[in-house]
Write a protein that holds these residues in place. Structure first.
Motif, PDB file in Angstrom:
ATOM      1  N   ALA A 251      45.842  32.581  40.933  1.00 53.87           N
ATOM      2  CA  ALA A 251      45.883  31.152  40.583  1.00 53.87           C
ATOM      3  C   ALA A 251      44.875  30.335  41.369  1.00 53.87           C
ATOM      4  O   ALA A 251      44.432  29.280  40.909  1.00 53.87           O
ATOM      5  N   THR A 252      44.499  30.819  42.533  1.00 49.06           N
ATOM      6  CA  THR A 252      43.567  30.056  43.379  1.00 49.06           C
ATOM      7  C   THR A 252      42.143  30.598  43.322  1.00 49.06           C
ATOM      8  O   THR A 252      41.323  30.296  44.188  1.00 49.06           O
ATOM      9  N   GLY A 253      41.847  31.420  42.296  1.00 47.30           N
ATOM     10  CA  GLY A 253      40.455  31.775  42.041  1.00 47.30           C
ATOM     11  C   GLY A 253      40.047  33.220  42.200  1.00 47.30           C
ATOM     12  O   GLY A 253      38.916  33.577  41.867  1.00 47.30           O
ATOM     13  N   SER A 254      40.928  34.086  42.705  1.00 47.24           N
ATOM     14  CA  SER A 254      40.580  35.506  42.815  1.00 47.24           C
ATOM     15  C   SER A 254      40.895  36.173  41.480  1.00 47.24           C
ATOM     16  O   SER A 254      42.058  36.327  41.133  1.00 47.24           O
ATOM     17  N   SER A 255      39.864  36.579  40.768  1.00 45.09           N
ATOM     18  CA  SER A 255      40.092  37.080  39.416  1.00 45.09           C
ATOM     19  C   SER A 255      39.880  38.583  39.272  1.00 45.09           C
ATOM     20  O   SER A 255      40.422  39.211  38.369  1.00 45.09           O
ATOM     21  N   LYS A 256      39.092  39.186  40.151  1.00 45.72           N
ATOM     22  CA  LYS A 256      38.839  40.622  40.081  1.00 45.72           C
ATOM     23  C   LYS A 256      39.814  41.366  40.975  1.00 45.72           C
ATOM     24  O   LYS A 256      40.300  40.833  41.979  1.00 45.72           O
ATOM     25  N   LEU A 257      40.085  42.630  40.622  1.00 48.30           N
ATOM     26  CA  LEU A 257      41.058  43.426  41.375  1.00 48.30           C
ATOM     27  C   LEU A 257      40.688  43.515  42.850  1.00 48.30           C
ATOM     28  O   LEU A 257      41.545  43.353  43.726  1.00 48.30           O
ATOM     29  N   LYS A 286      45.288  40.357  31.469  1.00 49.41           N
ATOM     30  CA  LYS A 286      44.073  41.118  31.755  1.00 49.41           C
ATOM     31  C   LYS A 286      43.028  40.791  30.700  1.00 49.41           C
ATOM     32  O   LYS A 286      43.325  40.762  29.512  1.00 49.41           O
ATOM     33  N   GLU A 287      41.803  40.543  31.146  1.00 49.24           N
ATOM     34  CA  GLU A 287      40.731  40.215  30.211  1.00 49.24           C
ATOM     35  C   GLU A 287      39.469  41.008  30.519  1.00 49.24           C
ATOM     36  O   GLU A 287      39.142  41.242  31.686  1.00 49.24           O
ATOM     37  N   VAL A 288      38.785  41.403  29.469  1.00 51.59           N
ATOM     38  CA  VAL A 288      37.414  41.911  29.573  1.00 51.59           C
ATOM     39  C   VAL A 288      36.590  41.086  28.589  1.00 51.59           C
ATOM     40  O   VAL A 288      37.146  40.482  27.674  1.00 51.59           O
ATOM     41  N   ARG A 296      34.628  47.512  34.838  1.00 53.78           N
ATOM     42  CA  ARG A 296      33.900  46.799  35.889  1.00 53.78           C
ATOM     43  C   ARG A 296      33.989  45.290  35.704  1.00 53.78           C
ATOM     44  O   ARG A 296      33.916  44.536  36.671  1.00 53.78           O
ATOM     45  N   LYS A 297      34.122  44.861  34.465  1.00 49.75           N
ATOM     46  CA  LYS A 297      34.119  43.426  34.175  1.00 49.75           C
ATOM     47  C   LYS A 297      35.532  42.851  34.009  1.00 49.75           C
ATOM     48  O   LYS A 297      35.688  41.687  33.661  1.00 49.75           O
ATOM     49  N   THR A 298      36.549  43.658  34.255  1.00 51.44           N
ATOM     50  CA  THR A 298      37.925  43.198  34.086  1.00 51.44           C
ATOM     51  C   THR A 298      38.245  42.061  35.047  1.00 51.44           C
ATOM     52  O   THR A 298      37.934  42.123  36.243  1.00 51.44           O
ATOM     53  N   ILE A 299      38.849  41.025  34.514  1.00 50.01           N
ATOM     54  CA  ILE A 299      39.365  39.938  35.350  1.00 50.01           C
ATOM     55  C   ILE A 299      40.820  39.676  34.993  1.00 50.01           C
ATOM     56  O   ILE A 299      41.302  40.106  33.945  1.00 50.01           O
ATOM     57  N   TYR A 300      41.500  38.970  35.873  1.00 49.15           N
ATOM     58  CA  TYR A 300      42.921  38.662  35.660  1.00 49.15           C
ATOM     59  C   TYR A 300      43.129  37.162  35.769  1.00 49.15           C
ATOM     60  O   TYR A 300      42.573  36.503  36.651  1.00 49.15           O
ATOM     61  N   ILE A 369      40.073  37.443  18.696  1.00 43.80           N
ATOM     62  CA  ILE A 369      39.138  36.506  19.306  1.00 43.80           C
ATOM     63  C   ILE A 369      39.368  36.500  20.807  1.00 43.80           C
ATOM     64  O   ILE A 369      40.453  36.814  21.288  1.00 43.80           O
ATOM     65  N   GLY A 370      38.336  36.138  21.547  1.00 43.10           N
ATOM     66  CA  GLY A 370      38.468  36.089  22.994  1.00 43.10           C
ATOM     67  C   GLY A 370      37.254  35.477  23.639  1.00 43.10           C
ATOM     68  O   GLY A 370      36.314  35.034  22.964  1.00 43.10           O
ATOM     69  N   ARG A 371      37.262  35.460  24.960  1.00 45.53           N
ATOM     70  CA  ARG A 371      36.114  34.941  25.715  1.00 45.53           C
ATOM     71  C   ARG A 371      35.071  36.042  25.905  1.00 45.53           C
ATOM     72  O   ARG A 371      35.385  37.226  25.896  1.00 45.53           O
ATOM     73  N   TRP A 372      33.828  35.618  26.086  1.00 46.03           N
ATOM     74  CA  TRP A 372      32.781  36.570  26.462  1.00 46.03           C
ATOM     75  C   TRP A 372      32.017  36.009  27.648  1.00 46.03           C
ATOM     76  O   TRP A 372      31.784  34.797  27.739  1.00 46.03           O
ATOM     77  N   TRP A 373      31.678  36.882  28.586  1.00 45.43           N
ATOM     78  CA  TRP A 373      30.825  36.483  29.694  1.00 45.43           C
ATOM     79  C   TRP A 373      29.942  37.670  30.097  1.00 45.43           C
ATOM     80  O   TRP A 373      30.298  38.827  29.884  1.00 45.43           O
TER      81      TRP A 373
END
Length: 462
Positions: A251-257, A286-288, A296-300, A369-373
């Motif tokens: 919640a405070t910004g850490s998105s990668k494992l 979980k998002e890619v 490698r690009k997985t974020i939470y 549908i989803g986000r892309w980065w």
């Protein structure tokens, strides 16, 4: 006040009308409205409803016996069946002559206390299913237990159910039915505060301002929601302190494992297990990048808005909140609300597109549908696209979402078009979503292009 769940009720009533044995499993996280759906479904039908409690088998059997003996008479006789098998077989016998619903709510509590209950149900279902008119409902809030011990292939009851319902929170467009007195903007803010869980939606008072609701719900130590995240984790997991740390980190910004593990001081393998359980509970997502599967690009991210808001703003202000300084804390929070709503608005826009797809009003028939980065190969810069959806390899839609007070100008459209050039699709369609509409220049540009849709928030909710 019962709102929504039309599809679930229609399906349950279709099963009921079969007039043969049916076995429905209803599950979902706590507070999502499972019991409310059941109560609405059975309100005009013959039913025996029993709610398990977290106690021993003896007390649960006594409670079940009272429910069964009281059926049709309204009198709770002082009688207890000798076993769960006797009690349940009595109900199966009743159902040979009449359509009857037996609902066991909070089934995991009963099954954990009586280890043989699932096997007993399996035995009785196999014995009576061809002649019974029983509609059996097992309902539970423990997601892992219901999936592992009721729905899973190795579970005794596998293959016996005739339907299963995973009850999810409402989307934005269902949630706003709770808020008749709010303005359009207030409805979005309210959804951003508590999400679509019915029990949380009921905490919002649409006779008050959003500021007053934030103060009453999140900045008040005696409110129902103030302790809700901690209480829910205590009910669902064995080590709530570590789970609490994981959610706080995300919640405070850490998105990668690796970032999350480093933040809470745990090994990544250990941290991954906690995150997996939080995903099962519907708290973390979980998002890619859309269309990719690179780990490698997985974020939470935090999926539930109540958890997002609480962990974003409450823990760091706990000491001030405990001293009753609501106004002071709100002044600290207020400057960040617009930024917080950016992510919420993206989710609302995705939900809008799904609804348009189901109505046949989208340019392409996307399946997801989803986000892309990622890195733009031309500019070598990191780029992000709020919404991306594809139809096979021929067509794609690209979306940009702007929750800002100013009108969206043509530069936003041009930037999205430039980013779309990363992808090779024959047909491209562009959706620009805006909180407060568009400039005349932007509207003219979209008209000239022909493949651009400008959608204001007012258009979405009107």
């Amino acid at each position: 006040m019962f709102i929504g769940r039309t599809r679930e009720l229609n399906e349950l009533n279709n099963l009921y009308r079969s007039d043969k044995f049916e076995f429905a499993v209803i599950y979902g996280r706590r507070r999502v409205g499972k019991t409310a759906i059941i109560n609405e479904f059975i309100k005009d039908k013959n039913s025996i409803c029993f709610t398990g409690v977290e106690t021993n088998a003896k007390q649960n059997l006594e409670n079940l016996s009272r429910c069964i003996i009281g059926f049709g008479t309204g009198v709770e006789a002082n009688f207890t069946f000798s076993s769960f098998q006797d009690a349940l077989e009595y109900v199966f016998e009743l159902s040979l002559k009449q359509r009857l619903i037996l609902c066991i709510d909070e089934y995991p509590y009963v099954a954990r206390a009586s280890k043989s209950l699932a096997s007993t149900l399996q035995l009785l279902i196999d014995k009576y299913k061809d002649n019974s008119k029983l509609f059996l409902i097992l309902c539970g809030s423990s997601m892992s237990y219901m999936e592992d011990n009721v729905l899973a292939y190795k579970a005794p009851l596998y293959g016996r159910r005739t339907a299963q319902f995973k009850i999810l929170p409402f989307d934005f467009f269902e949630s706003v039915e709770y808020f008749k007195n709010f303005s359009r903007e207030e409805k979005a803010l309210a959804y951003g505060l508590v999400g679509g869980t019915p029990q949380y939606l009921l905490q919002i008072n649409d006779e008050l301002s959003i500021e007053e609701n934030i103060k009453n719900i999140y900045l008040n130590p005696v409110s129902v929601i103030y302790e809700e995240p901690n209480n829910l984790l205590k009910q669902e997991v064995r080590e709530p302190a570590i789970y609490n740390a994981v959610v706080t980190a995300i919640a405070t910004g850490s998105s990668k494992l690796s970032e999350i593990a480093n933040k809470i001081g745990e090994e990544t393998s250990v941290c991954a297990t906690y995150i997996k359980n939080l995903i099962t509970l519907g708290i973390v997502k979980k998002e890619v990048p859309f269309g990719e599967n690179s780990s490698r690009k997985t974020i939470y991210t935090i999926e539930d808005n109540m958890f997002r808001f609480w962990y974003r703003f409450v823990p760091e202000n706990t000491s001030i909140i405990s001293r009753g300084a609501k106004d002071l804390v709100y002044k600290k929070i207020e400057p960040f609300l617009s930024g917080y709503m950016g992510f919420v608005f993206e989710e609302i826009c995705k939900q809008y597109l799904w609804r348009q797809l189901l109505k046949g009003e989208t340019e392409i028939l996307f399946t997801d549908i989803g986000r892309w980065w990622g890195t733009n190969p031309k500019t070598k810069q990191q780029e992000e696209i709020d919404i991306l959806g594809t139809q096979d390899k021929e067509a794609a839609l690209f979306g940009e979402c702007k929750w800002t007070n100013s009108k969206v100008d043509v530069e936003v459209v041009e930037t999205l078009i430039e980013r779309s050039e990363i992808f090779n699709f024959k047909n491209k369609y562009f959706y620009i979503f805006a909180k407060n509409g568009f400039t005349e220049k932007c509207e003219q540009h979209a008209k000239n292009m022909g493949n651009i849709k400008l959608i204001s928030y007012e258009d979405m909710i009107s």
